[in-house]
Design a protein around this motif. Structure first.
Motif, PDB file in Angstrom:
ATOM      1  N   GLU A 105      69.278   5.677  56.680  1.00 20.66           N
ATOM      2  CA  GLU A 105      69.639   6.656  57.706  1.00 20.66           C
ATOM      3  C   GLU A 105      70.092   5.895  58.951  1.00 20.66           C
ATOM      4  O   GLU A 105      69.408   4.976  59.426  1.00 20.66           O
ATOM      5  CB  GLU A 105      68.418   7.522  58.020  1.00 20.66           C
ATOM      6  CG  GLU A 105      68.743   8.596  59.013  1.00 20.66           C
ATOM      7  CD  GLU A 105      67.533   9.472  59.345  1.00 20.66           C
ATOM      8  OE1 GLU A 105      66.565   9.510  58.561  1.00 20.66           O
ATOM      9  OE2 GLU A 105      67.591  10.119  60.401  1.00 20.66           O
ATOM     10  N   ASP A 160      65.865  -1.236  60.084  1.00 17.83           N
ATOM     11  CA  ASP A 160      66.051  -2.660  59.772  1.00 17.83           C
ATOM     12  C   ASP A 160      65.402  -3.027  58.436  1.00 17.83           C
ATOM     13  O   ASP A 160      65.766  -2.477  57.417  1.00 17.83           O
ATOM     14  CB  ASP A 160      65.550  -3.512  60.929  1.00 17.83           C
ATOM     15  CG  ASP A 160      66.150  -4.906  60.895  1.00 17.83           C
ATOM     16  OD1 ASP A 160      67.391  -5.000  60.832  1.00 17.83           O
ATOM     17  OD2 ASP A 160      65.398  -5.894  60.901  1.00 17.83           O
ATOM     18  N   LYS A 168      72.747 -11.784  61.311  1.00 19.44           N
ATOM     19  CA  LYS A 168      72.336 -13.066  60.733  1.00 19.44           C
ATOM     20  C   LYS A 168      71.912 -12.912  59.267  1.00 19.44           C
ATOM     21  O   LYS A 168      72.130 -13.810  58.477  1.00 19.44           O
ATOM     22  CB  LYS A 168      71.177 -13.652  61.564  1.00 19.44           C
ATOM     23  CG  LYS A 168      71.586 -13.979  63.017  1.00 19.44           C
ATOM     24  CD  LYS A 168      70.501 -14.717  63.783  1.00 19.44           C
ATOM     25  CE  LYS A 168      69.312 -13.850  64.137  1.00 19.44           C
ATOM     26  NZ  LYS A 168      69.557 -12.832  65.185  1.00 19.44           N
ATOM     27  N   ALA A 169      71.302 -11.781  58.951  1.00 21.22           N
ATOM     28  CA  ALA A 169      70.759 -11.625  57.596  1.00 21.22           C
ATOM     29  C   ALA A 169      71.328 -10.441  56.832  1.00 21.22           C
ATOM     30  O   ALA A 169      71.129 -10.331  55.625  1.00 21.22           O
ATOM     31  CB  ALA A 169      69.234 -11.480  57.670  1.00 21.22           C
ATOM     32  N   LYS A 170      72.015  -9.538  57.552  1.00 22.13           N
ATOM     33  CA  LYS A 170      72.472  -8.311  56.893  1.00 22.13           C
ATOM     34  C   LYS A 170      73.848  -7.884  57.405  1.00 22.13           C
ATOM     35  O   LYS A 170      74.272  -8.314  58.474  1.00 22.13           O
ATOM     36  CB  LYS A 170      71.445  -7.181  57.129  1.00 22.13           C
ATOM     37  CG  LYS A 170      70.060  -7.496  56.549  1.00 22.13           C
ATOM     38  CD  LYS A 170      69.082  -6.358  56.643  1.00 22.13           C
ATOM     39  CE  LYS A 170      68.523  -6.066  57.997  1.00 22.13           C
ATOM     40  NZ  LYS A 170      67.712  -7.107  58.611  1.00 22.13           N
ATOM     41  N   HIS A 183      63.987   4.465  57.737  1.00 17.15           N
ATOM     42  CA  HIS A 183      65.407   4.770  57.519  1.00 17.15           C
ATOM     43  C   HIS A 183      65.782   4.730  56.037  1.00 17.15           C
ATOM     44  O   HIS A 183      66.868   5.181  55.663  1.00 17.15           O
ATOM     45  CB  HIS A 183      66.291   3.819  58.330  1.00 17.15           C
ATOM     46  CG  HIS A 183      66.343   2.410  57.830  1.00 17.15           C
ATOM     47  ND1 HIS A 183      67.325   1.535  58.236  1.00 17.15           N
ATOM     48  CD2 HIS A 183      65.563   1.707  56.972  1.00 17.15           C
ATOM     49  CE1 HIS A 183      67.142   0.368  57.647  1.00 17.15           C
ATOM     50  NE2 HIS A 183      66.083   0.449  56.881  1.00 17.15           N
ATOM     51  N   TYR A 211      79.091  -3.990  61.288  1.00  9.48           N
ATOM     52  CA  TYR A 211      78.362  -5.040  62.005  1.00  9.48           C
ATOM     53  C   TYR A 211      77.934  -6.102  61.006  1.00  9.48           C
ATOM     54  O   TYR A 211      77.468  -5.766  59.931  1.00  9.48           O
ATOM     55  CB  TYR A 211      77.119  -4.426  62.686  1.00  9.48           C
ATOM     56  CG  TYR A 211      76.211  -5.437  63.340  1.00  9.48           C
ATOM     57  CD1 TYR A 211      76.499  -5.943  64.611  1.00  9.48           C
ATOM     58  CD2 TYR A 211      75.060  -5.913  62.692  1.00  9.48           C
ATOM     59  CE1 TYR A 211      75.666  -6.877  65.213  1.00  9.48           C
ATOM     60  CE2 TYR A 211      74.219  -6.845  63.289  1.00  9.48           C
ATOM     61  CZ  TYR A 211      74.527  -7.318  64.553  1.00  9.48           C
ATOM     62  OH  TYR A 211      73.707  -8.253  65.140  1.00  9.48           O
ATOM     63  N   GLU A 239      61.576  -2.862  63.707  1.00  6.69           N
ATOM     64  CA  GLU A 239      62.492  -2.259  64.665  1.00  6.69           C
ATOM     65  C   GLU A 239      62.419  -0.755  64.480  1.00  6.69           C
ATOM     66  O   GLU A 239      62.223  -0.268  63.353  1.00  6.69           O
ATOM     67  CB  GLU A 239      63.919  -2.757  64.428  1.00  6.69           C
ATOM     68  CG  GLU A 239      64.047  -4.233  64.758  1.00  6.69           C
ATOM     69  CD  GLU A 239      65.461  -4.755  64.623  1.00  6.69           C
ATOM     70  OE1 GLU A 239      66.420  -3.961  64.720  1.00  6.69           O
ATOM     71  OE2 GLU A 239      65.600  -5.964  64.416  1.00  6.69           O
TER      72      GLU A 239
HETATM   73  P1  ADP Z   1      70.616  -9.537  63.730  1.00  6.16           P
HETATM   74  O1  ADP Z   1      71.371  -8.432  64.396  1.00  6.16           O
HETATM   75  O2  ADP Z   1      69.359  -9.893  64.488  1.00  6.16           O
HETATM   76  O3  ADP Z   1      71.421 -10.729  63.399  1.00  6.16           O
HETATM   77  P2  ADP Z   1      70.528  -8.510  60.988  1.00  6.16           P
HETATM   78  O4  ADP Z   1      71.436  -9.503  60.358  1.00  6.16           O
HETATM   79  O5  ADP Z   1      69.278  -8.171  60.256  1.00  6.16           O
HETATM   80  O6  ADP Z   1      70.004  -8.916  62.414  1.00  6.16           O
HETATM   81  O7  ADP Z   1      71.391  -7.214  61.234  1.00  6.16           O
HETATM   82  C1  ADP Z   1      70.974  -5.933  60.997  1.00  6.16           C
HETATM   83  C2  ADP Z   1      71.290  -5.109  62.233  1.00  6.16           C
HETATM   84  O8  ADP Z   1      71.311  -3.743  61.887  1.00  6.16           O
HETATM   85  C3  ADP Z   1      70.229  -5.267  63.324  1.00  6.16           C
HETATM   86  O9  ADP Z   1      70.873  -5.478  64.559  1.00  6.16           O
HETATM   87  C4  ADP Z   1      69.478  -3.951  63.303  1.00  6.16           C
HETATM   88  O10 ADP Z   1      68.996  -3.586  64.570  1.00  6.16           O
HETATM   89  C5  ADP Z   1      70.551  -2.993  62.815  1.00  6.16           C
HETATM   90  N1  ADP Z   1      70.008  -1.854  62.046  1.00  6.16           N
HETATM   91  C6  ADP Z   1      69.068  -1.900  61.088  1.00  6.16           C
HETATM   92  N2  ADP Z   1      68.831  -0.684  60.570  1.00  6.16           N
HETATM   93  C7  ADP Z   1      69.651   0.173  61.204  1.00  6.16           C
HETATM   94  C8  ADP Z   1      69.871   1.595  61.130  1.00  6.16           C
HETATM   95  N3  ADP Z   1      69.194   2.345  60.280  1.00  6.16           N
HETATM   96  N4  ADP Z   1      70.794   2.156  61.968  1.00  6.16           N
HETATM   97  C9  ADP Z   1      71.481   1.382  62.833  1.00  6.16           C
HETATM   98  N5  ADP Z   1      71.330   0.046  62.956  1.00  6.16           N
HETATM   99  C10 ADP Z   1      70.422  -0.564  62.154  1.00  6.16           C
END
Ligand code: ADP
Ligand code: TMP
Length: 242
Positions: A84, A197, A13-15, A71, A10, A181
């Motif tokens: 996690e 997150d 926007k930021a990760k 996590h 995935y 989150e």
């Molecule tokens: P967005 O989805 O709002 O653009 P990000 O770029 O921060 O945000 O993407 C990180 C995504 O990973 C978020 O959708 C978040 O819900 C998801 N996420 C974060 N931590 C975990 C985790 N431990 N397990 C599964 N999904 C996660």
């Protein structure tokens, strides 16, 4: 254990999330992209990803140590951490101590007014709907979380608030509000909710104590200046408390 960065699962926007070859973990990569207002405002801010990787590590490790489960497992390098994997509850859980941002706009409450007690709000995580504010009744009706989970979410949110307020006051920062989150952990010891997150100045409002001077992403949202220097200062001061 040999960890392999496998497929990109995935990109947000930021990760970015990558698989690891183990079903219970993910690699979370912090990018330099900064967005606001549902990505209507967008910029690359060199170094932001590295700082948020370290800052989120700091906050989550501290929370883990006081039995508020997150996590976070370990930091892998400058931009990546092992986390996690969980089933994210589609809510942005916001805790507010002082009126600011959308609360002030929506209800006309003066920015900077301390609330009589911490306020917990839920926003439905859906960019196409602009993450609307939702009620507990809507959360139950649409089965985004059960009533038992909601009780647990309140507890996690308020414990996190208490703990972070203390941690930040030690470095002369006031925690105005923050967003977390929460996900359902797949650990075998029964269902458990964990913070997922990130926790960083991208997802918190932090004011220099005794002022309304922002040290967080509001500087970017409102075109009020650079965020790298304030984020660096926060990280350095927090690390010095260790
Ligand atoms: P967005 O989805 O709002 O653009 P990000 O770029 O921060 O945000 O993407 C990180 C995504 O990973 C978020 O959708 C978040 O819900 C998801 N996420 C974060 N931590 C975990 C985790 N431990 N397990 C599964 N999904 C996660
Ligand atoms: P708000 O006042 O704009 O509703 O924001 C409340 C808190 O949530 C603030 O600390 C910033 C954070 N936040 C996010 O982390 N992501 C978001 O998408 C939004 C809108 C707010």
């Amino acid at each position: 254990m040999t960890l392999k960065k496998k497929n990109k699962l995935y990109e947000g926007k930021a990760k970015i999330l990558y698989s690891t070859g183990y079903s219970y973990s993910l690699i979370q990569h912090f990018k330099d992209e900064a967005t606001a207002f549902n990505a209507k405002k967008k910029e690359v801010i060199e170094g932001k990803g590295v700082l948020n990787n370290f800052l989120s590590e700091f906050f989550m490790q501290k929370l883990n140590s006081v039995n508020v489960p997150t996590h976070f497992i370990s930091r892998l390098n400058m931009r990546e951490q092992l986390v996690e994997k969980c089933d994210i509850i589609p809510l942005e859980v916001v805790v507010r101590n002082i009126a600011a941002g959308s609360l002030s706009k929506r209800l006309g409450i003066e920015e900077g007014k301390r609330l009589p007690r911490p306020l917990v709000e839920f926003y439905y995580k859906d960019d196409s709907l602009n993450d609307p504010l939702v009620t507990e009744s809507q959360i139950s009706t649409f089965e985004w979380a059960t009533e038992t989970e909601l009780g647990e979410i309140f507890e996690i949110a308020l414990r996190t608030n208490d703990f972070l307020c203390g941690l930040l006051s030690a470095v002369n920062l006031t925690l105005v509000d923050f967003k977390i989150e929460i996900g359902r952990s797949f650990r075998s010891e029964g269902e458990k909710l964990i913070i997922a997150d990130e926790i960083s100045p991208d997802s918190c409002r932090l004011w220099k104590t005794g002022t309304q001077q922002s040290m967080d992403k509001d500087l970017f949202r409102n075109d009020e200046g650079d965020i790298i220097e304030p984020y660096k200062i926060i990280l350095k001061k927090l690390q010095e408390t260790n």
